[in-house]
Design a protein around this motif. Structure first.
Motif, short mmCIF file in Angstrom:
data_model
loop_
_atom_site.label_atom_id
_atom_site.label_comp_id
_atom_site.label_asym_id
_atom_site.label_seq_id
_atom_site.Cartn_x
_atom_site.Cartn_y
_atom_site.Cartn_z
N ALA A 138 1.79 1.79 -3.45
CA ALA A 138 0.92 2.11 -4.35
C ALA A 138 0.76 3.46 -3.80
CB ALA A 138 -0.67 1.91 -3.87
N GLY A 154 -5.91 7.09 -9.30
CA GLY A 154 -6.21 6.02 -8.03
C GLY A 154 -7.74 7.17 -7.65
N ILE A 186 4.43 -3.75 -9.86
CA ILE A 186 5.26 -3.71 -8.35
C ILE A 186 5.31 -5.30 -8.63
CG2 ILE A 186 4.44 -4.32 -5.96
CD1 ILE A 186 2.35 -2.05 -5.64
N PHE A 245 -4.87 -5.77 -4.45
CA PHE A 245 -3.12 -6.25 -4.98
C PHE A 245 -3.57 -7.74 -5.75
CE2 PHE A 245 -0.95 -2.86 -3.87
CZ PHE A 245 -1.31 -1.99 -2.80
N ARG A 294 0.70 6.17 -7.12
CA ARG A 294 -0.37 7.15 -7.06
C ARG A 294 0.34 8.86 -7.77
NH1 ARG A 294 -3.97 11.09 -4.42
NH2 ARG A 294 -1.56 11.34 -3.05
N GLY A 349 -4.15 5.68 -3.13
CA GLY A 349 -4.04 4.93 -4.11
C GLY A 349 -4.66 3.99 -4.28
N LEU A 350 -5.77 3.16 -3.56
CA LEU A 350 -6.51 1.87 -3.80
C LEU A 350 -7.24 1.35 -4.08
CD1 LEU A 350 -5.12 0.75 -0.01
CD2 LEU A 350 -3.76 0.72 -1.89
N THR A 351 -7.79 3.07 -4.51
CA THR A 351 -9.24 2.64 -5.07
C THR A 351 -8.79 1.67 -6.96
OG1 THR A 351 -9.00 4.90 -6.13
CG2 THR A 351 -10.12 4.27 -4.09
N THR A 352 -8.11 1.57 -7.04
CA THR A 352 -7.51 1.51 -8.09
C THR A 352 -6.40 -0.01 -7.61
OG1 THR A 352 -7.56 4.06 -8.98
CG2 THR A 352 -5.92 1.37 -10.65
N ARG A 363 -6.96 -6.34 -0.22
CA ARG A 363 -6.55 -4.74 -0.07
C ARG A 363 -6.03 -4.31 -1.56
NH1 ARG A 363 -2.59 -3.67 4.80
NH2 ARG A 363 -3.11 -5.58 6.33
N ARG A 402 -4.08 -2.62 -8.48
CA ARG A 402 -2.94 -3.00 -9.01
C ARG A 402 -2.17 -4.30 -8.87
NH1 ARG A 402 -0.39 2.24 -8.48
NH2 ARG A 402 -2.91 3.79 -7.62
N GLN A 436 0.72 -0.94 -0.03
CA GLN A 436 0.14 0.10 0.15
C GLN A 436 0.37 1.54 -0.26
OE1 GLN A 436 -1.98 -0.49 3.89
NE2 GLN A 436 -4.13 -1.80 2.25
#
Lengths: 231, 231
Positions: free
Chosen positions: A220, A230, B166, B127, A224, B97-100, B125, B102, A217
């Motif tokens: 990420a 994002g 990543i 990923f 972002r 940026g976790l709404t995308t 989460r 990854r 995270q």
């Protein structure tokens, strides 16, 4: 990565009056293993003396940071010569308490626990995995990395019988605090947890936490910010 | 734990001009996943609003630290009411940026890589592990966590084909820099490494490092200081 350390007080005088072992700040302590790792690499390459530039590069810090950290160990290098690799390795190993073999018990023998039980680098650095515990009856009694997995009610005698001072928690988050409490009651003084949950320990026990999903995270976040996505 | 972050500059204006996404200091970013984790625990327990005391306790920080961190997100809580759990979770997820979704590629499918490939918390989460690579011909072609392990020369097309941003390095230290270079060349922008070696990345790539053996060494240091042993 979260670090909740209890029982450590920066500025405390060096233990045992060991010469040169002045109070080492926590941030410096956290970098010492990286220095030792780099020094061992140099030793493996047959390097006898190293400059702060070279050693810092191998450890991923600036030369100024390295010199400052090593000054807490009473180690200043010699002008034009640098640091003696063997001597500095030994100094750091002593400060880190690595001249004593330490025993480790791992609780939670799923994929991660399995990996940790087999991790050869532990032994290279003076840590012996001496016990494995799991609550799953299908896992108890199986042999992993040469050790037979024990049930939870064997934890206390495993820890005391082996003089284990460190416990590793590789269980799901839901049981991690219970496992933590059991390890503390059994007498470990240090705990490394991989469970994605903040744990509570008494002031006499030190806790280090690794949350691999949180690490992603954090990556990420930086991604972002760079790409502006994002939303 | 070593963190070598390239390309992140604290104080940089919030990306995308997103309301409330002011520059977030790296230390705060590192704590956000812990807050999100605690908030998700509260959500699972049906809690709708939380105080800074409660949330801080669940995340293992002081309430003052939490309030300061959240202020960077433009989130101040409401007097007598606290924070709305759902809203705050969303805010933090956006900042991280976790709404995308990854995509992640893992290189090194030994015990640790196997554990990471199967780690369910990643998917929880946001990923997705989309590719696995190993150099061992005995491992290539096997199926782990539903994915077929690819050889090293497939890495570049794996990364570009899946838009993976990543890379995770779970190889021995000796090959870690080569793997790192290959991941960078393939186009990842973030790398999480478990290899016990400091790695070099260009300024455009972010690096997080977990060295589990070093974590134990740090615990051993605190143990030594407490008991006075280690000579």
């Amino acid at each position: 990565m979260d670090t909740q350390r209890r029982g450590t007080r920066a500025g405390e005088p060096g233990a045992s009056g060991r010469p040169g072992a002045r109070a080492v700040p926590p941030a410096t302590v956290a970098r010492l293993p990286g220095y030792l790792r780099a020094l061992r690499g140099l030793t493996a390459d047959g390097v006898v003396t190293t400059s702060s530039d070279e050693l810092a590069g191998g450890a991923g810090v600036t030369p100024a940071q390295l010199r400052k950290d090593l000054s807490f160990l009473g180690s200043y290098g010699r002008r034009g010569v640098g640091y003696d690799v063997g001597h500095l390795s030994e100094q750091i190993a002593v400060v880190l308490g690595l001249t004593t073999q330490r025993s480790v018990v791992i609780v939670g023998i799923g994929n991660l626990g399995h990996a940790l039980a087999s991790y050869s680098v532990f032994a290279e650095r003076g840590f012996a995995v001496v016990g494995l515990v799991d609550a799953d009856p299908a896992v108890v009694g199986t042999t992993v990395a040469g050790l037979v997995v024990q049930p939870p009610d064997e934890l206390a005698s495993l820890v005391s019988g082996s003089d284990a001072t460190i416990g590793i928690i590789a269980t799901p988050a839901s049981v991690a605090q219970d496992v933590c409490d059991a390890l503390v009651a059994a007498g470990v003084v240090g705990i490394l947890t991989f469970a994605p949950r903040a744990l509570r320990v008494p002031p006499t026990v030190d806790l280090r936490a690794v949350d691999v999903a949180s690490e992603l995270q954090i990556l990420a976040f930086h991604d972002r910010r760079r790409t502006g996505t994002g939303a």
